[in-house]
Structure formats: C-alpha cells, structure tokens
Design a protein around this motif. Structure first.
Motif, PDB file in Angstrom:
ATOM      1  N   LEU A 119      -7.041 -19.541 -28.474  1.00 54.26           N
ATOM      2  CA  LEU A 119      -7.102 -19.130 -29.875  1.00 54.26           C
ATOM      3  C   LEU A 119      -6.197 -17.930 -30.125  1.00 54.26           C
ATOM      4  O   LEU A 119      -5.482 -17.883 -31.130  1.00 54.26           O
ATOM      5  CB  LEU A 119      -8.545 -18.792 -30.255  1.00 54.26           C
ATOM      6  CG  LEU A 119      -8.756 -18.164 -31.643  1.00 54.26           C
ATOM      7  CD1 LEU A 119      -8.224 -19.066 -32.741  1.00 54.26           C
ATOM      8  CD2 LEU A 119     -10.236 -17.857 -31.865  1.00 54.26           C
ATOM      9  N   VAL A 120      -6.221 -16.968 -29.222  1.00 54.95           N
ATOM     10  CA  VAL A 120      -5.355 -15.797 -29.378  1.00 54.95           C
ATOM     11  C   VAL A 120      -3.891 -16.239 -29.413  1.00 54.95           C
ATOM     12  O   VAL A 120      -3.108 -15.793 -30.263  1.00 54.95           O
ATOM     13  CB  VAL A 120      -5.594 -14.782 -28.246  1.00 54.95           C
ATOM     14  CG1 VAL A 120      -4.591 -13.638 -28.332  1.00 54.95           C
ATOM     15  CG2 VAL A 120      -7.019 -14.239 -28.297  1.00 54.95           C
ATOM     16  N   GLU A 121      -3.514 -17.116 -28.505  1.00 59.95           N
ATOM     17  CA  GLU A 121      -2.133 -17.604 -28.472  1.00 59.95           C
ATOM     18  C   GLU A 121      -1.771 -18.321 -29.766  1.00 59.95           C
ATOM     19  O   GLU A 121      -0.692 -18.113 -30.329  1.00 59.95           O
ATOM     20  CB  GLU A 121      -1.940 -18.534 -27.288  1.00 59.95           C
ATOM     21  CG  GLU A 121      -0.527 -19.072 -27.164  1.00 59.95           C
ATOM     22  CD  GLU A 121      -0.336 -19.986 -25.960  1.00 59.95           C
ATOM     23  OE1 GLU A 121       0.785 -20.505 -25.795  1.00 59.95           O
ATOM     24  OE2 GLU A 121      -1.304 -20.177 -25.199  1.00 59.95           O
ATOM     25  N   ALA A 122      -2.695 -19.159 -30.252  1.00 62.02           N
ATOM     26  CA  ALA A 122      -2.420 -19.913 -31.480  1.00 62.02           C
ATOM     27  C   ALA A 122      -2.325 -19.015 -32.695  1.00 62.02           C
ATOM     28  O   ALA A 122      -1.636 -19.349 -33.668  1.00 62.02           O
ATOM     29  CB  ALA A 122      -3.518 -20.956 -31.691  1.00 62.02           C
ATOM     30  N   SER A 123      -2.980 -17.868 -32.650  1.00 59.17           N
ATOM     31  CA  SER A 123      -2.981 -16.956 -33.796  1.00 59.17           C
ATOM     32  C   SER A 123      -1.644 -16.265 -33.988  1.00 59.17           C
ATOM     33  O   SER A 123      -1.348 -15.754 -35.077  1.00 59.17           O
ATOM     34  CB  SER A 123      -4.076 -15.894 -33.622  1.00 59.17           C
ATOM     35  OG  SER A 123      -3.702 -14.922 -32.660  1.00 59.17           O
TER      36      SER A 123
END
Length: 285
Positions: free
Chosen positions: A83-87
């Motif tokens: 999720l952090v990467e996708a954000s």
C-alpha cells in the motif's frame, strides 16, 4: 486510489484529503473495516493530511485467502508495504487500532524504512502483551482468543451474537449497524477470524523481546525506534493496564502515552482525541 494489489489479491482502500499532503495510513481492527476511521479521516484531511484507510486482508472481498498461513504477520506487513508503494509516498505515518494496531507495531519495528511515525490505539506492543499474559492478568481478558481457535463454531457464535457484543462494549449504533450487516454470515467471518487463528506466528515474533533491549534476538520482536504514540482506554474490555504501561519499555524513540477514560472503540467514540493525538505525533515527528 480505490484499491491496490499484492500477489493477486485486490484490497479496497478509501483515499481522501489533499494529494500533496503527508500520507497517514489507518489500519482497522476486528471486526471493523476502513469506515471505522471516517470521522478521524475528515479531521486529518482538514489538517492538510492525506489519509488511506484500507479494508485489510480477510476483509476486502478481493483479498480473503483461506488458511492460517495466509494471515501470518509477515503477510500482513507485506500488504501494508504494498500500500505504501502504491501510494507514491516514500514514508507514511502509520496508525492502527486493535489488530490493526498489532500490524502497526510490527510494521514500525520491522519496516522503519517505510514509516515516519506510528500511533497505536488500544493495542499494546506485542511483547508487552505477551508479558502481561504471563504476569499481568491479561489472560482473564483474552480467553476468547483461545476459543477462536476452534473451527466453525466461532463463526456461528459471532454471526449470531455480534450485535449484543457491540452494544455491551459501547460501540455506537451507526457503526454497529454497518459492521453487523457486513459480517452477518459465517462465511464473511472466516477471514477476520483468520487473524486469531494465526496467533502462533505472532508469538514467534515476540518470543525473544525483553524490556530494555535495543534489538531483537534471532528474529524476535524488535523494539520500536521511530517516534510513537500509544492511546489506551482505561475502560477497555479486552486490553488491560499491565500491558498498556509495559509498552513504553519496548519503545526506544520519542514516546507518548495517552490514557483516556474510554472503552475499546476509540476511532468511533473518541474521534477528536484520536485525531488530535495523530496530528501532534505527525507534527512532532
């Protein structure tokens, strides 16, 4: 963003607030979903923060794998890393409640490269919890965790008794109605209960943690070195004082403990207090 993917699983996420704001990831507990943070998110957005509130593994319809191993803490950490990467953010401010708090503590300890600060509601540090189960009488509050290991029966009991449980423990009706509707069948509870049924993997992460140690031994629970805030309700039906007060011993960075005269459902019932504490932790770093 409305969702993100990891290893073929699709997670729903509510993304709100200014796109250029610092990112705050909000992790719900059991048996909740990302809507637990609706009130908190609005206040954080008004303060200029972007919030991401995912429906976690076992809760998102597209991310409900079967089997205990699928809910290993390493998988739960991996989901939030994705999720952090996708954000698009290099680092986020991580917030968690209940089981989401357990993920937040573990993520802060094992992936500090992705987390700037951590704020946890209700849930003590995993090693403090393990200590309290043996020394602090926490086992009297946590008996249900063992009961949830039994197959099938917990799903049946929870689907029939959830409304009564919410009413008895002080969750507002507006949230209780939503959660009861979402988790009204045995099938809908398989994923959420999977978190409890993989407890042995979590135990492996706390086995070697000791108060006062700066590092873990051989893969045990690590102390948290990043700035941390822990918010605990003194009337919490599930999580007692012994573990709450012990948590500080496993936090090596700047640490703030907030005790509220409140119960377990802090995101839903103490929205202003929670939002204020998060904003203070974000600003203080």
């Amino acid at each position: 963003m409305e969702n993100f993917e990891r290893d073929g699983l699709v997670f729903d996420v509510t993304d709100s607030g200014p796109r250029d704001g610092e990112v705050v990831v909000l992790l719900h507990g059991f048996p909740q979903d990302g809507t637990a943070w609706t009130g908190v998110s609005g206040r954080l957005n008004d303060a200029g923060l972007r919030t991401l509130a995912p429906d976690q593994r076992g809760y998102s319809p597209g991310a409900t794998p079967k089997g205990r191993a699928a809910y290993d803490i390493r998988e739960l950490i991996g989901d939030i890393a994705a999720l952090v990467e996708a954000s698009g953010a290099e680092k986020v401010h991580l917030v968690g409640h209940d089981w989401g708090g357990a993920v937040a503590w573990s993520m802060a300890a094992h992936r500090p490269d992705l987390v700037s600060t951590v704020t946890v509601l209700s849930t003590p540090h995993p090693a403090a919890m393990a200590w309290a189960l043996q020394h602090g009488g926490q086992w009297r509050k946590s008996w249900y965790m063992a009961a949830f290991q039994v197959p099938f029966l917990p799903e049946l009991q929870m689907s029939r008794g959830m409304r009564k449980m919410f009413s008895r423990t002080g969750l507002p009706d507006s949230y209780a109605d939503r959660y009861v509707a979402r988790f009204s069948t045995r099938e809908s509870l398989h994923g959420p209960l999977g978190w409890y049924r993989s407890l042995s993997s979590r135990a492996s992460l706390v086995a070697n943690a000791k108060p006062g140690r700066k590092k873990s031994d051989g893969g045990g629970a690590k102390h948290v070195s990043i700035p941390a805030t822990y918010i605990w309700g003194s009337k919490d039906f599930a999580l007692g004082r012994a573990a709450a007060e012990k948590t500080e011993e496993f936090c090596d960075g700047p640490y703030h403990f907030i005790e509220l005269p409140a119960g377990h459902w802090l995101p839903e019932t103490r929205t202003d207090d929670v939002a204020e504490a998060i904003i203070e932790r974000v600003n203080a770093g």
